[in-house]
Design a protein around this motif. Structure first.
Motif, PDB file in Angstrom:
ATOM      1  N   ASP A  10       0.831  -1.207   0.000  1.00 18.99           N
ATOM      2  CA  ASP A  10       0.000   0.000   0.000  1.00 18.99           C
ATOM      3  C   ASP A  10       0.864   1.256   0.000  1.00 18.99           C
ATOM      4  N   TYR A  11       2.094   1.128   0.496  1.00 14.20           N
ATOM      5  CA  TYR A  11       3.022   2.258   0.515  1.00 14.20           C
ATOM      6  C   TYR A  11       3.729   2.356  -0.830  1.00 14.20           C
ATOM      7  N   LYS A  12       4.027   3.583  -1.236  1.00 13.52           N
ATOM      8  CA  LYS A  12       4.740   3.807  -2.500  1.00 13.52           C
ATOM      9  C   LYS A  12       5.934   4.713  -2.226  1.00 13.52           C
ATOM     10  N   ASN A  13       6.770   4.880  -3.199  1.00 12.37           N
ATOM     11  CA  ASN A  13       7.953   5.745  -3.103  1.00 12.37           C
ATOM     12  C   ASN A  13       8.906   5.300  -1.999  1.00 12.37           C
ATOM     13  N   PHE A  14       9.391   4.093  -2.114  1.00 12.62           N
ATOM     14  CA  PHE A  14      10.347   3.543  -1.170  1.00 12.62           C
ATOM     15  C   PHE A  14      11.728   4.156  -1.383  1.00 12.62           C
ATOM     16  N   PHE A  15      12.489   4.193  -0.335  1.00 13.24           N
ATOM     17  CA  PHE A  15      13.918   4.457  -0.419  1.00 13.24           C
ATOM     18  C   PHE A  15      14.568   3.160   0.023  1.00 13.24           C
ATOM     19  N   VAL A  16      15.207   2.458  -0.903  1.00 12.41           N
ATOM     20  CA  VAL A  16      15.733   1.117  -0.648  1.00 12.41           C
ATOM     21  C   VAL A  16      17.205   1.202  -0.274  1.00 12.41           C
ATOM     22  N   ILE A  17      17.547   0.574   0.838  1.00 14.64           N
ATOM     23  CA  ILE A  17      18.940   0.411   1.245  1.00 14.64           C
ATOM     24  C   ILE A  17      19.183  -1.088   1.262  1.00 14.64           C
ATOM     25  N   ILE A  18      20.130  -1.530   0.443  1.00 15.77           N
ATOM     26  CA  ILE A  18      20.319  -2.976   0.292  1.00 15.77           C
ATOM     27  C   ILE A  18      21.804  -3.326   0.375  1.00 15.77           C
ATOM     28  N   ASP A  19      22.102  -4.328   1.180  1.00 20.32           N
ATOM     29  CA  ASP A  19      23.478  -4.784   1.377  1.00 20.32           C
ATOM     30  C   ASP A  19      23.668  -6.076   0.598  1.00 20.32           C
ATOM     31  N   GLU A  20      24.688  -6.113  -0.193  1.00 19.93           N
ATOM     32  CA  GLU A  20      25.041  -7.269  -1.018  1.00 19.93           C
ATOM     33  C   GLU A  20      23.859  -7.809  -1.819  1.00 19.93           C
ATOM     34  N   PRO A  21      23.309  -7.001  -2.695  1.00 16.45           N
ATOM     35  CA  PRO A  21      22.160  -7.450  -3.490  1.00 16.45           C
ATOM     36  C   PRO A  21      22.497  -8.575  -4.455  1.00 16.45           C
ATOM     37  N   GLU A  22      23.779  -8.815  -4.660  1.00 14.03           N
ATOM     38  CA  GLU A  22      24.174  -9.849  -5.615  1.00 14.03           C
ATOM     39  C   GLU A  22      23.985 -11.272  -5.105  1.00 14.03           C
ATOM     40  N   LEU A  23      23.767 -11.434  -3.797  1.00 11.32           N
ATOM     41  CA  LEU A  23      23.638 -12.778  -3.232  1.00 11.32           C
ATOM     42  C   LEU A  23      22.488 -13.532  -3.888  1.00 11.32           C
ATOM     43  N   SER A  24      22.778 -14.725  -4.330  1.00 13.27           N
ATOM     44  CA  SER A  24      21.817 -15.635  -4.970  1.00 13.27           C
ATOM     45  C   SER A  24      21.358 -15.173  -6.350  1.00 13.27           C
ATOM     46  N   LEU A  25      22.016 -14.173  -6.917  1.00  8.34           N
ATOM     47  CA  LEU A  25      21.611 -13.679  -8.236  1.00  8.34           C
ATOM     48  C   LEU A  25      22.675 -14.005  -9.274  1.00  8.34           C
ATOM     49  N   SER A  26      22.246 -14.472 -10.433  1.00 10.13           N
ATOM     50  CA  SER A  26      23.177 -14.720 -11.535  1.00 10.13           C
ATOM     51  C   SER A  26      23.730 -13.381 -12.022  1.00 10.13           C
ATOM     52  N   VAL A  27      24.800 -13.427 -12.799  1.00  9.22           N
ATOM     53  CA  VAL A  27      25.429 -12.200 -13.309  1.00  9.22           C
ATOM     54  C   VAL A  27      24.428 -11.384 -14.140  1.00  9.22           C
ATOM     55  N   GLY A  28      23.657 -12.044 -14.975  1.00  9.69           N
ATOM     56  CA  GLY A  28      22.662 -11.338 -15.787  1.00  9.69           C
ATOM     57  C   GLY A  28      21.632 -10.620 -14.937  1.00  9.69           C
ATOM     58  N   TRP A  29      21.202 -11.280 -13.875  1.00  2.51           N
ATOM     59  CA  TRP A  29      20.233 -10.661 -12.968  1.00  2.51           C
ATOM     60  C   TRP A  29      20.874  -9.491 -12.221  1.00  2.51           C
ATOM     61  N   GLN A  30      22.150  -9.671 -11.821  1.00  4.37           N
ATOM     62  CA  GLN A  30      22.843  -8.601 -11.101  1.00  4.37           C
ATOM     63  C   GLN A  30      22.903  -7.319 -11.933  1.00  4.37           C
ATOM     64  N   GLU A  31      23.149  -7.468 -13.218  1.00  2.00           N
ATOM     65  CA  GLU A  31      23.316  -6.295 -14.088  1.00  2.00           C
ATOM     66  C   GLU A  31      22.042  -5.473 -14.215  1.00  2.00           C
ATOM     67  N   ARG A  32      20.904  -6.045 -14.030  1.00  3.19           N
ATOM     68  CA  ARG A  32      19.640  -5.306 -14.191  1.00  3.19           C
ATOM     69  C   ARG A  32      18.886  -5.076 -12.895  1.00  3.19           C
ATOM     70  N   PHE A  33      19.296  -5.751 -11.825  1.00  2.00           N
ATOM     71  CA  PHE A  33      18.553  -5.764 -10.570  1.00  2.00           C
ATOM     72  C   PHE A  33      18.289  -4.361 -10.012  1.00  2.00           C
ATOM     73  N   LEU A  34      19.321  -3.542  -9.865  1.00  2.04           N
ATOM     74  CA  LEU A  34      19.140  -2.216  -9.274  1.00  2.04           C
ATOM     75  C   LEU A  34      18.312  -1.300 -10.164  1.00  2.04           C
ATOM     76  N   ILE A  35      18.472  -1.432 -11.469  1.00  2.00           N
ATOM     77  CA  ILE A  35      17.662  -0.637 -12.405  1.00  2.00           C
ATOM     78  C   ILE A  35      16.186  -0.989 -12.218  1.00  2.00           C
ATOM     79  N   ASP A  36      15.897  -2.270 -12.103  1.00  2.00           N
ATOM     80  CA  ASP A  36      14.501  -2.700 -11.909  1.00  2.00           C
ATOM     81  C   ASP A  36      13.953  -2.219 -10.565  1.00  2.00           C
ATOM     82  N   ILE A  37      14.800  -2.181  -9.548  1.00  2.92           N
ATOM     83  CA  ILE A  37      14.365  -1.651  -8.249  1.00  2.92           C
ATOM     84  C   ILE A  37      14.007  -0.171  -8.395  1.00  2.92           C
TER      85      ILE A  37
END
Length: 189
Positions: free
Chosen positions: A126-153
Motif C-alpha cells: 500500500d506504501y509507495k515511493n520507497f527508499f531502498v537500502i540494500i546490502d550485497e544485493p548480488e547474493l543468490s543472483l546470476s550475473v545477468g540478474w545482477q546487471e539489471r537488478f538495481l535498475i529494476d528496483i
C-alpha cells in the motif's frame, strides 16, 4: 468491444448473472454497434448497466496495474517458470514453463524468492515511493540478474536507492556513473 464485455461478464458469477443473460448483453452490444440509433428507452437502462460494468472494469484494471507489473518483472527473472495473474480468482499462480504444472512459492530458488520478496514489497504494498537500502544485493543472483537488478528496483515505485556490494556486475549499467568506492571516502592521516 464485444471482447472486453465478454471478459467483464466472465468475471461475474453465474449465480448473479446467468449465461443466457450474459449472452443477451453481448448480443445487445453487437446490435447497438450495427445500429446505434435504434435504441429504446428500455435499451438505455441496459446500456447504462453495461456502462457501469465497464466503469468498474476500468477502475479494477487501474488497480491491477501494479499486480501485472509485478507478474511481468517476476517472469523476466524466472526463466523456466511462469507467473500468471488470474483476474477471475484474483490470485497469482506460478507454473513450470515446460510442464504447465502449478507449483508452490516454496519451490522457487533462493534467488527467485529474493526477487519475488523484494518486488512484491515494491509493487504490491500500500506504501509507495520507497527508499531502498540494500546490502550485497548480488547474493543468490546470476550475473545477468545482477546487471539489471538495481535498475529494476529504481523503476518500481522507488524514490531512492543505496546499495553496498562486492560485485562489479551490480553497477555495470547506467548506474555506474553514480558508483563510489569506499576508498574515495577514506583519508589517511
Amino acid at each position: 468491444s464485444t471482447e472486453k464485455l465478454n471478459e467483464i461478464l466472465s468475471q461475474i458469477d453465474n449465480s448473479i448473472l446467468q449465461k443466457n443473460e450474459k449472452d443477451s448483453l453481448s448480443q445487445f452490444v453487437d446490435n447497438y454497434k450495427t445500429n446505434p440509433t435504434a435504441i429504446s428507452n428500455e435499451d438505455k437502462i441496459i446500456a447504462y448497466f453495461i456502462q457501469k460494468l465497464v466503469d468498474i472494469y476500468e477502475r479494477q484494471s487501474i488497480e491491477e496495474r501494479d499486480i501485472t507489473s509485478f507478474v511481468q518483472i517476476c517472469n523476466e527473472y524466472c526463466n523456466n517458470k511462469k507467473f500468471i495473474y488470474s483476474r477471475e480468482d484474483r490470485k497469482i499462480k506460478i507454473f513450470l514453463s515446460q510442464q504447465e504444472k502449478e507449483i508452490d512459492l516454496s519451490k522457487l530458488s533462493s534467488g527467485e524468492k529474493q526477487i519475488v520478496s523484494l518486488f512484491s514489497h515494491l509493487y504490491l504494498s500500500d506504501y509507495k515511493n520507497f527508499f531502498v537500502i540494500i546490502d550485497e544485493p548480488e547474493l543468490s543472483l546470476s550475473v545477468g540478474w545482477q546487471e539489471r537488478f538495481l535498475i529494476d528496483i529504481l523503476n518500481a515505485n522507488n524514490s531512492g536507492l543505496i546499495a553496498v556490494t562486492h560485485s562489479p556486475f551490480i553497477f555495470s549499467n547506467q548506474l555506474e556513473r553514480y558508483t563510489k568506492g569506499f576508498n574515495e571516502f577514506v583519508t589517511i592521516k
